[in-house]
Structures are given as C-alpha cells and as structure tokens.
Scaffold this motif. Sequence first.
Motif, PDB file in Angstrom:
ATOM      1  N   MET A 212     -11.646  -3.908  10.969  1.00 31.16           N
ATOM      2  CA  MET A 212     -11.004  -2.629  11.299  1.00 31.16           C
ATOM      3  C   MET A 212     -11.723  -1.533  10.514  1.00 31.16           C
ATOM      4  N   ARG A 213     -11.882  -0.364  11.151  1.00 29.88           N
ATOM      5  CA  ARG A 213     -12.512   0.793  10.511  1.00 29.88           C
ATOM      6  C   ARG A 213     -11.604   2.003  10.682  1.00 29.88           C
ATOM      7  N   TRP A 214     -11.391   2.717   9.579  1.00 31.55           N
ATOM      8  CA  TRP A 214     -10.611   3.953   9.572  1.00 31.55           C
ATOM      9  C   TRP A 214     -11.486   5.108   9.116  1.00 31.55           C
ATOM     10  N   SER A 215     -11.251   6.293   9.646  1.00 31.43           N
ATOM     11  CA  SER A 215     -11.636   7.492   8.914  1.00 31.43           C
ATOM     12  C   SER A 215     -10.512   7.674   7.899  1.00 31.43           C
ATOM     13  N   PHE A 216     -10.816   8.293   6.760  1.00 32.19           N
ATOM     14  CA  PHE A 216      -9.852   8.286   5.656  1.00 32.19           C
ATOM     15  C   PHE A 216     -10.055   9.514   4.797  1.00 32.19           C
ATOM     16  N   THR A 217      -8.945  10.154   4.428  1.00 32.56           N
ATOM     17  CA  THR A 217      -9.010  11.222   3.439  1.00 32.56           C
ATOM     18  C   THR A 217      -7.719  11.234   2.638  1.00 32.56           C
TER      19      THR A 217
ATOM     20  N   TYR B  34      -3.286   8.029  11.848  1.00 32.79           N
ATOM     21  CA  TYR B  34      -2.288   7.386  10.998  1.00 32.79           C
ATOM     22  C   TYR B  34      -2.001   8.289   9.806  1.00 32.79           C
ATOM     23  N   THR B  35      -0.822   8.104   9.242  1.00 27.26           N
ATOM     24  CA  THR B  35      -0.429   8.774   8.010  1.00 27.26           C
ATOM     25  C   THR B  35       0.262   7.750   7.128  1.00 27.26           C
ATOM     26  N   LEU B  36      -0.186   7.672   5.889  1.00 28.17           N
ATOM     27  CA  LEU B  36       0.443   6.817   4.891  1.00 28.17           C
ATOM     28  C   LEU B  36       1.075   7.733   3.850  1.00 28.17           C
ATOM     29  N   ARG B  37       2.293   7.407   3.436  1.00 28.99           N
ATOM     30  CA  ARG B  37       3.087   8.311   2.607  1.00 28.99           C
ATOM     31  C   ARG B  37       3.334   7.766   1.207  1.00 28.99           C
ATOM     32  N   SER B  38       3.724   8.644   0.320  1.00 27.28           N
ATOM     33  CA  SER B  38       4.058   8.282  -1.050  1.00 27.28           C
ATOM     34  C   SER B  38       5.336   7.442  -1.077  1.00 27.28           C
ATOM     35  N   GLN B  39       5.331   6.393  -1.902  1.00 27.18           N
ATOM     36  CA  GLN B  39       6.539   5.580  -2.092  1.00 27.18           C
ATOM     37  C   GLN B  39       7.639   6.425  -2.734  1.00 27.18           C
ATOM     38  N   LYS B  40       7.249   7.363  -3.610  1.00 22.98           N
ATOM     39  CA  LYS B  40       8.216   8.144  -4.377  1.00 22.98           C
ATOM     40  C   LYS B  40       8.953   9.178  -3.543  1.00 22.98           C
ATOM     41  N   ASP B  41       8.193  10.061  -2.888  1.00 26.07           N
ATOM     42  CA  ASP B  41       8.830  11.217  -2.258  1.00 26.07           C
ATOM     43  C   ASP B  41       8.538  11.364  -0.762  1.00 26.07           C
TER      44      ASP B  41
ATOM     45  N   PHE C 173       0.850  -1.191   0.000  1.00 27.40           N
ATOM     46  CA  PHE C 173       0.000   0.000   0.000  1.00 27.40           C
ATOM     47  C   PHE C 173       0.884   1.239   0.000  1.00 27.40           C
ATOM     48  N   HIS C 174       1.064   1.850   1.136  1.00 28.41           N
ATOM     49  CA  HIS C 174       1.935   3.020   1.272  1.00 28.41           C
ATOM     50  C   HIS C 174       2.737   2.877   2.560  1.00 28.41           C
ATOM     51  N   PRO C 175       3.913   3.486   2.611  1.00 31.49           N
ATOM     52  CA  PRO C 175       4.659   3.485   3.874  1.00 31.49           C
ATOM     53  C   PRO C 175       3.838   4.184   4.965  1.00 31.49           C
ATOM     54  N   ALA C 176       3.783   3.551   6.125  1.00 31.17           N
ATOM     55  CA  ALA C 176       3.054   4.101   7.272  1.00 31.17           C
ATOM     56  C   ALA C 176       4.046   4.667   8.277  1.00 31.17           C
ATOM     57  N   ASP C 177       3.643   5.754   8.936  1.00 33.99           N
ATOM     58  CA  ASP C 177       4.504   6.338   9.964  1.00 33.99           C
ATOM     59  C   ASP C 177       4.635   5.427  11.179  1.00 33.99           C
ATOM     60  N   ALA C 178       3.615   4.583  11.422  1.00 30.75           N
ATOM     61  CA  ALA C 178       3.620   3.691  12.594  1.00 30.75           C
ATOM     62  C   ALA C 178       2.626   2.564  12.336  1.00 30.75           C
ATOM     63  N   ASP C 179       2.668   1.542  13.166  1.00 26.29           N
ATOM     64  CA  ASP C 179       1.657   0.485  13.104  1.00 26.29           C
ATOM     65  C   ASP C 179       0.278   1.089  13.351  1.00 26.29           C
TER      66      ASP C 179
ATOM     67  N   ASP D 242       5.796  12.164   0.631  1.00 22.17           N
ATOM     68  CA  ASP D 242       4.715  13.101   0.938  1.00 22.17           C
ATOM     69  C   ASP D 242       3.508  12.349   1.508  1.00 22.17           C
ATOM     70  N   ARG D 243       2.719  13.029   2.300  1.00 22.09           N
ATOM     71  CA  ARG D 243       1.512  12.444   2.881  1.00 22.09           C
ATOM     72  C   ARG D 243       0.518  12.122   1.760  1.00 22.09           C
ATOM     73  N   MET D 244       0.077  10.856   1.691  1.00 19.82           N
ATOM     74  CA  MET D 244      -0.866  10.410   0.663  1.00 19.82           C
ATOM     75  C   MET D 244      -2.294  10.319   1.204  1.00 19.82           C
ATOM     76  N   CYS D 245      -2.446   9.661   2.348  1.00 17.55           N
ATOM     77  CA  CYS D 245      -3.758   9.504   2.962  1.00 17.55           C
ATOM     78  C   CYS D 245      -3.570   9.449   4.473  1.00 17.55           C
ATOM     79  N   TRP D 246      -4.637   9.844   5.176  1.00 17.12           N
ATOM     80  CA  TRP D 246      -4.528   9.934   6.623  1.00 17.12           C
ATOM     81  C   TRP D 246      -5.910   9.887   7.241  1.00 17.12           C
ATOM     82  N   GLY D 247      -5.929   9.689   8.537  1.00 15.46           N
ATOM     83  CA  GLY D 247      -7.179   9.631   9.280  1.00 15.46           C
ATOM     84  C   GLY D 247      -6.918   9.051  10.653  1.00 15.46           C
ATOM     85  N   THR D 248      -7.922   8.358  11.189  1.00 18.56           N
ATOM     86  CA  THR D 248      -7.842   7.762  12.522  1.00 18.56           C
ATOM     87  C   THR D 248      -8.324   6.318  12.450  1.00 18.56           C
TER      88      THR D 248
END
Length: 137
Positions: free
Chosen positions: A71-76, A46-53, A33-39, A55-61
């Motif tokens: 599992m349920r996330w809020s997501f944007t 949570y924040t998931l980042r771009s593989q390339k650079d 998927f994307h690199p995560a800042d933490a489990d 940058d923040r790709m998607c985030w939520g709680t």
Amino acid sequence: MTDTTIRKSVFLPVSKQHAWDYLTKADLLNKWFHPADADMAPGQDYTLRSQKDGDRMCWGTVEEMVPHDYMRWSFTVGPANGVMSTVEWTLSDAPGGTRLSLVHSGLPTDAEGFGLVLALDKGWHGFLGGLRNCTEE
C-alpha cells in the motif's frame, strides 16, 4: 523536500491478511496508530486524528493498494505545512508470521526540516512497536 527516507521493519506473529487489516481498517488503526475517519480505500483521501482531542494529525490519499502485499499513501502532518511525502507499506511472509516494512520518503533534507524527520522517525518506531504489541494479543 527530496530524498531523506525513513525505513523500518517489524515482524508480526500474524498472517499477512491479519496484518493488512491493521493497516486498513479504521477500528484497528485506532488500536496502534491514530483514529481514522474511515477504512483505507484506494484512491480515497484519509484523515487520521489525535487520540487526545480528535484534531487532525496526518492526512493524504491512498494512492495504491495491492491487498495483503503493498500500500502507498501520500502523507503529511501539520509541521510539514502541507508538503506531501510518501509512505509505502510492504508485507511479506516470514517464518511464524509477517514482515511489515515501511518506507517513508520525500522528507526534508534541510536543517529546518531535521526536527520533523527526527520526530517522524521516533513516531514510526513507537507506532510499529505498538502494532506488534496489538497483534500479539
């Protein structure tokens, strides 16, 4: 944003516990998927980042976790301009492995948001295919 929903399922040749690890562990999220800042952890942002650079790709709680089942996330994402949607993951036993189902709801219903829905649909399709490939190794 109201009731446009994306639904996807994939069959994985691994146990629910193994599939769960790919949804929740930062080092395994990075593989499909994307690199995560933490489990992923209940009640945590949570924040998931771009593989390339990076940058923040998607985030939520992470709103709810029932280990190995749900599992349920809020997501944007950036193009949603901070409007949150909901991503739900359900894992169920299947012959030879696990059925993983995703429901992404609360997406735009207007013409302006249609491109975002198409991009998310295409993205989820590709990412779930990548997850299947990772778990087959």
